[in-house]
Scaffold this active site. Structure first.
Site, PDB file in Angstrom:
ATOM      1  CB  CYS A   1      -2.110   8.932 -25.132  1.00  0.00           C
ATOM      2  SG  CYS A   1      -0.372   8.607 -24.894  1.00  0.00           S
TER       3      CYS A   1
ATOM      4  CE1 TYR B   1      -2.302  -2.983  -0.705  1.00  0.00           C
ATOM      5  CE2 TYR B   1      -2.162  -1.136   0.829  1.00  0.00           C
ATOM      6  CZ  TYR B   1      -2.867  -2.194   0.296  1.00  0.00           C
ATOM      7  OH  TYR B   1      -4.130  -2.459   0.750  1.00  0.00           O
TER       8      TYR B   1
ATOM      9  CD  GLU C   1       4.945  -5.963  -2.952  1.00  0.00           C
ATOM     10  OE1 GLU C   1       4.610  -4.771  -2.867  1.00  0.00           O
ATOM     11  OE2 GLU C   1       4.468  -6.729  -3.803  1.00  0.00           O
TER      12      GLU C   1
ATOM     13  CB  CYS D   1      -1.937   5.080  -9.623  1.00  0.00           C
ATOM     14  SG  CYS D   1      -2.385   3.409  -9.203  1.00  0.00           S
TER      15      CYS D   1
HETATM   16  C1  LIG Z   1       1.472   0.874  -6.620  1.00  0.00           C
HETATM   17  S1  LIG Z   1       2.647  -0.357  -6.162  1.00  0.00           S
HETATM   18  C2  LIG Z   1       3.604   0.514  -4.982  1.00  0.00           C
HETATM   19  C3  LIG Z   1       4.978  -0.032  -4.708  1.00  0.00           C
HETATM   20  C4  LIG Z   1       5.952   0.848  -3.939  1.00  0.00           C
HETATM   21  N1  LIG Z   1       5.348   1.592  -2.875  1.00  0.00           N
HETATM   22  C5  LIG Z   1       6.699   1.741  -4.900  1.00  0.00           C
HETATM   23  O1  LIG Z   1       6.515   2.965  -4.889  1.00  0.00           O
HETATM   24  O2  LIG Z   1       7.498   1.212  -5.686  1.00  0.00           O
HETATM   25  C6  LIG Z   1       1.644  -1.450  -5.251  1.00  0.00           C
HETATM   26  C7  LIG Z   1       2.370  -2.633  -4.688  1.00  0.00           C
HETATM   27  O3  LIG Z   1       1.461  -3.360  -3.858  1.00  0.00           O
HETATM   28  C8  LIG Z   1       1.663  -4.758  -4.030  1.00  0.00           C
HETATM   29  N2  LIG Z   1       0.391  -5.366  -3.593  1.00  0.00           N
HETATM   30  C9  LIG Z   1      -0.743  -5.513  -4.287  1.00  0.00           C
HETATM   31  N3  LIG Z   1      -1.724  -6.006  -3.508  1.00  0.00           N
HETATM   32  C10 LIG Z   1      -1.182  -6.172  -2.277  1.00  0.00           C
HETATM   33  C11 LIG Z   1      -1.694  -6.633  -1.022  1.00  0.00           C
HETATM   34  N4  LIG Z   1      -2.964  -7.026  -0.899  1.00  0.00           N
HETATM   35  N5  LIG Z   1      -0.877  -6.657   0.044  1.00  0.00           N
HETATM   36  C12 LIG Z   1       0.429  -6.254  -0.077  1.00  0.00           C
HETATM   37  N6  LIG Z   1       0.968  -5.818  -1.247  1.00  0.00           N
HETATM   38  C13 LIG Z   1       0.174  -5.767  -2.321  1.00  0.00           C
HETATM   39  C14 LIG Z   1       2.042  -4.891  -5.476  1.00  0.00           C
HETATM   40  O4  LIG Z   1       2.766  -6.072  -5.706  1.00  0.00           O
HETATM   41  C15 LIG Z   1       2.889  -3.637  -5.690  1.00  0.00           C
HETATM   42  O5  LIG Z   1       4.252  -3.888  -5.438  1.00  0.00           O
END
Ligand SMILES: C[S@@+](CC[C@H](N)C(=O)[O-])C[C@H]1O[C@@H](n2cnc3c(N)ncnc32)[C@H](O)[C@@H]1O
Length: 468
Positions: free
Chosen positions: A80, A308, A329, A408
């Protein structure tokens, strides 16, 4: 200004990581835990050609927003950064950070809407990640200090769910009873290197990341966990013997309990396994996803591409009135969960989930759908580093009608939105501010969601609408 010098200064601004900013002798000094308006005595820790870093020694005139943090390791542990700030002011700090990122990074003046809060600003996290290290004092379980690999031992964490204390207690007992060695990153040796836990609707998936799959005393560990943890849980070992900062190795071994647990959110049922990404704060997540669903507002002419997409929960929500929906994904287990979720919710004819990288798959999907004259809405929810430039280029090239960006990290969000809108461009591989540009998209909404209360982090939702 020299290292180790003690000075007195007035905090005049806030850095991107929530630190106080002091300007003296033509130098900007970043001082963590100092608040705007405060007069402080500080020590200079580091001076570089661009700026300096300091440490608060004494707050001479505390700001009205300053409060006494409840956590005994606040300031030592890196989890934090804002527990010493009244909650209402934490939100303001995050809103200001987003405004500043858009302005400084992307030359965009945006109106940041008031932050959506969660139901609780403590005990909200459903996910725990604890490094276990070897030290001269024996094996330590805790959190890393800010920007370091030094572990600060903890017994509980006030932003994590109530089960946290029992998990730590159980692992501490196990380590003591069997004299288990934590991870030594210098020698890449030890037995136990990380503990991770995720909660799905009151059920826990506990994983011990180990160097060898034959963890000594595994049976005893399960017994101790059963004695302490009053939740239904499943247990996995993950084998990671590499000298790396990446938490998981490739091999997961299921030891006991159900392999996945069932959850539901906003009427969508889902399965979550050991590897699938899960947002850390259920109440904020549900508010975020319902807002995304409402602003995507797809009709039967619209194809929604969830880039993603994780375990596919958002894909299902936004697919409901759409012509069809795609999820992309990179984690195979998450795609399996997303496929199961589509079937479980009767959406298998509407949703196609692709396993792979967005940068490789998105351009082809958009091109194909454009040829079929569909309206296109792209939802982006990348990890902190933001989107690959190939993803941005594919969206620009297709002229997607709507882009919904969930982020984020405000700095990479601002960069990617700048590139999509046109206030930034890539010249010879470098991102530069555009001199004169016709905006490609209008920024219809910038709304923070306080997914990570007490920390410097914030989730931001942006809606971009194509300008015709
Ligand atoms: C911030 S999370 C969002 C997941 C989803 N939208 C959710 O709200 O639960 C980002 C996601 O992107 C995936 N990821 C990371 N790099 C990626 C890429 N180059 N292409 C596709 N997916 C990717 C990660 O495994 C993860 O599941």
């Amino acid at each position: 200004m020299v290292k180790n010098e003690e000075r007195v200064g007035l905090v005049v601004g806030l850095g991107a990581n929530g630190e106080g900013v002091i300007k003296q002798d033509g130098t900007i000094i970043f001082v963590p835990f100092a608040l705007v308006g405060e007069k402080i005595r500080f020590k200079v820790l580091k001076v570089t050609s661009k700026c300096a870093y300091g440490k608060v020694l004494e707050v001479l005139t505390p700001a009205e927003m300053r409060i006494r943090p409840d956590c005994p390791v606040f300031g030592k542990c890196g989890g934090c950064q804002l527990q010493h700030v009244k909650y209402i002011n934490q939100l303001k700090i995050k809103e200001d950070t987003i405004t500043t990122c858009f302005k400084k990074i992307a030359a965009l003046n945006v109106e940041v809407k008031p932050t959506v809060k969660g139901d609780n600003c403590f005990r909200y996290r459903n996910k725990l990640q604890l490094p276990v290290v070897d030290s001269p004092k024996g094996t330590l379980i805790g959190f890393y200090a800010e920007n370091s690999h030094r572990v600060v031992p903890i017994d509980d964490c006030l932003i994590n769910a109530l089960w946290t204390e029992s998990i730590i207690k159980a692992f501490k007992q196990f380590v003591e009873e069997l004299d288990i060695r934590g991870y030594n990153e210098q020698t890449n040796s030890g037995e136990l290197r990380e503990i991770t836990v995720k909660e799905i609707k009151g059920n826990l998936i506990i994983t011990a990341v180990v160097l060898s799959e034959n963890l000594r005393g595994l049976k005893r560990l399960i017994e101790i966990l059963k004695e302490h943890v009053k939740y239904k849980f499943s247990f996995y070992l993950n084998v990671n013997d590499k000298a790396t900062n990446v938490i998981y190795g490739t091999k997961f071994i299921h030891v006991c309990g159900p392999k996945e647990f069932l959850g539901d959110m906003l009427g969508v049922k889902y399965k979550s396994g050991v590897q699938s990404f899960m947002q850390v704060n259920n109440s904020v997540c549900s508010k975020l996803y319902s807002t995304v669903r409402d602003i995507v507002d797809a009709d039967n002419q619209t194809v929604v591409i969830d880039a993603y997409s994780g375990a596919g929960l958002m894909t299902a929500l936004i697919s409901k009135n759409a012509k069809k929906a795609f999820g992309i994904e990179i984690v195979a287990e998450a795609v399996e969960c997303a496929n199961a979720l589509a079937i479980q919710n009767g959406l298998q004819n509407k949703i196609t989930n692709y396993l792979g990288k967005c940068e490789d798959l998105l351009p082809g999907i958009i091109e194909k759908e454009r040829k079929e004259n569909s309206k296109i809405c792209v939802v982006l929810d990348p990890p902190r580093k933001g989107c690959d430039i190939k993803v941005i280029d594919a969206i620009i090239k297709s002229g997607a009608d709507k882009v919904v960006y969930v982020s984020c990290k405000p700095s990479t969000l601002a960069r990617d939105v700048g590139l999509l809108v046109g206030s930034l461009e890539v010249i010879n591989g470098e991102i530069k501010k555009s001199e004169n540009y016709e905006p490609r998209y209008s920024i219809e909404l910038v709304r923070p969601f306080d997914m990570f209360a007490q920390t410097k982090h914030v989730e931001t939702l942006v809606l971009l609408q194509k300008i015709r």
